[in-house]
Design a protein around this motif. Structure first.
Motif, mmCIF file in Angstrom:
data_model
loop_
_atom_site.group_PDB
_atom_site.id
_atom_site.type_symbol
_atom_site.label_atom_id
_atom_site.label_comp_id
_atom_site.label_asym_id
_atom_site.label_seq_id
_atom_site.Cartn_x
_atom_site.Cartn_y
_atom_site.Cartn_z
ATOM 1 N N SER A 117 0.818 -1.216 0.000
ATOM 2 C CA SER A 117 0.000 0.000 0.000
ATOM 3 C C SER A 117 0.858 1.276 0.000
ATOM 4 O O SER A 117 0.353 2.348 0.309
ATOM 5 C CB SER A 117 -0.947 -0.005 1.193
ATOM 6 N N ALA A 118 2.116 1.164 -0.363
ATOM 7 C CA ALA A 118 2.986 2.344 -0.436
ATOM 8 C C ALA A 118 2.375 3.372 -1.385
ATOM 9 O O ALA A 118 1.772 3.022 -2.397
ATOM 10 C CB ALA A 118 4.373 1.937 -0.921
ATOM 11 N N ARG A 119 2.548 4.650 -1.028
ATOM 12 C CA ARG A 119 1.987 5.717 -1.863
ATOM 13 C C ARG A 119 2.971 6.875 -1.913
ATOM 14 O O ARG A 119 3.800 7.051 -1.016
ATOM 15 C CB ARG A 119 0.652 6.181 -1.307
ATOM 16 N N LEU A 120 2.847 7.679 -2.939
ATOM 17 C CA LEU A 120 3.685 8.869 -3.059
ATOM 18 C C LEU A 120 3.184 9.940 -2.094
ATOM 19 O O LEU A 120 1.997 10.216 -2.036
ATOM 20 C CB LEU A 120 3.648 9.431 -4.479
ATOM 21 N N VAL A 121 4.095 10.527 -1.353
ATOM 22 C CA VAL A 121 3.781 11.620 -0.444
ATOM 23 C C VAL A 121 4.209 12.942 -1.085
ATOM 24 O O VAL A 121 3.514 13.940 -1.000
ATOM 25 C CB VAL A 121 4.492 11.425 0.914
ATOM 26 N N ILE A 122 5.369 12.921 -1.722
ATOM 27 C CA ILE A 122 5.841 14.079 -2.477
ATOM 28 C C ILE A 122 6.145 13.582 -3.887
ATOM 29 O O ILE A 122 6.999 12.709 -4.073
ATOM 30 C CB ILE A 122 7.106 14.716 -1.871
ATOM 31 N N GLU A 123 5.422 14.111 -4.844
ATOM 32 C CA GLU A 123 5.640 13.718 -6.232
ATOM 33 C C GLU A 123 6.973 14.252 -6.728
ATOM 34 O O GLU A 123 7.601 15.103 -6.102
ATOM 35 C CB GLU A 123 4.496 14.235 -7.109
ATOM 36 N N ARG A 124 7.375 13.755 -7.865
ATOM 37 C CA ARG A 124 8.663 14.075 -8.472
ATOM 38 C C ARG A 124 8.985 15.568 -8.412
ATOM 39 O O ARG A 124 8.197 16.401 -8.811
ATOM 40 C CB ARG A 124 8.627 13.620 -9.935
ATOM 41 N N ARG A 125 10.151 15.852 -7.898
ATOM 42 C CA ARG A 125 10.721 17.200 -7.897
ATOM 43 C C ARG A 125 12.051 17.085 -8.606
ATOM 44 O O ARG A 125 12.715 16.061 -8.503
ATOM 45 C CB ARG A 125 10.976 17.678 -6.454
ATOM 46 N N ASN A 126 12.467 18.124 -9.279
ATOM 47 C CA ASN A 126 13.750 18.010 -9.949
ATOM 48 C C ASN A 126 14.556 19.289 -9.871
ATOM 49 O O ASN A 126 14.012 20.370 -9.694
ATOM 50 C CB ASN A 126 13.584 17.562 -11.401
ATOM 51 N N SER A 127 15.864 19.087 -9.975
ATOM 52 C CA SER A 127 16.808 20.186 -10.117
ATOM 53 C C SER A 127 17.446 19.975 -11.485
ATOM 54 O O SER A 127 17.050 19.071 -12.220
ATOM 55 C CB SER A 127 17.858 20.146 -9.014
ATOM 56 N N SER A 128 18.438 20.743 -11.799
ATOM 57 C CA SER A 128 19.081 20.579 -13.113
ATOM 58 C C SER A 128 19.826 19.262 -13.224
ATOM 59 O O SER A 128 20.084 18.784 -14.317
ATOM 60 C CB SER A 128 20.027 21.742 -13.380
ATOM 61 N N ARG A 129 20.159 18.622 -12.095
ATOM 62 C CA ARG A 129 20.978 17.402 -12.141
ATOM 63 C C ARG A 129 20.373 16.191 -11.465
ATOM 64 O O ARG A 129 20.971 15.113 -11.491
ATOM 65 C CB ARG A 129 22.342 17.688 -11.496
#
Length: 133
Positions: free
Chosen positions: A112-124
Motif C-alpha cells: 500500500s505504499a503511496r507517493l507523499v511528495i511527487e517528483r521534484r527536480n533540479s538541473s541534475r
C-alpha cells in the motif's frame, strides 16, 4: 506495518555531487514540514549503484540505500505522477525517483505504499518521497 516508513527515491545525472542531492532533498522536505530524521531509507535504480554522490549521501545521512532494476521499477509505472521519455530512453523505466521510492516503501512496509511528495527536480537530479502506511 510501521506508519513511519518514508523513503526517498533519487535519480541523477552521472557524477552528480552529494551536495546537490542533499540540497534537493532538504528543500523538498522543508516545503512539506518534514526533516531528514523522518526518513527511513533511500532508493534508486541499479544503474546508479556505483554513483559516488549517491553512495556518499547515504553514508553522510546514515541511511540505507537500495537499488532496483528497471524491470522491478516498471511495476510501479501506473502509480507515477509523471512519465519521462528521457528517463525511459536512458534507464528503461519512466520515472526513477518515484518508482524507486515506491519500490522501497513497498519492500519495507507493504504494497500500500503511496507517493507523499511527487517528483521534484533540479538541473541534475530528481527526488520523490513515498510512505507505507
Amino acid at each position: 506495518m510501521n506508519p513511519d516508513i518514508r523513503v526517498i527515491g533519487l535519480g541523477c545525472q552521472r557524477d552528480c555531487p552529494a551536495s546537490v542531492l542533499q540540497g534537493l532533498i532538504e528543500v523538498s522536505l522543508l516545503e512539506h514540514c518534514l526533516s531528514l530524521s523522518d526518513i527511513t531509507a533511500l532508493a534508486s535504480i541499479d544503474s546508479k549503484a556505483s554513483e559516488a554522490g549517491l553512495l556518499e549521501l547515504a553514508e553522510r545521512l546514515g541511511l540505507p540505500l537500495a537499488f532496483f532494476s528497471a524491470e522491478e521499477l516498471t511495476a510501479f509505472e501506473p502509480r507515477l505522477s509523471h512519465h519521462s521519455q528521457i528517463a525511459f530512453d536512458s534507464t528503461g523505466c519512466y520515472g526513477v525517483a518515484e518508482s524507486a521510492a515506491l519500490a522501497m516503501a513497498a519492500r519495507l512496509g507493504g504494497s500500500s505504499a503511496r507517493l507523499v511528495i511527487e517528483r521534484r527536480n533540479s538541473s541534475r537530479a530528481t527526488f520523490a518521497l513515498a510512505a507505507s502506511p
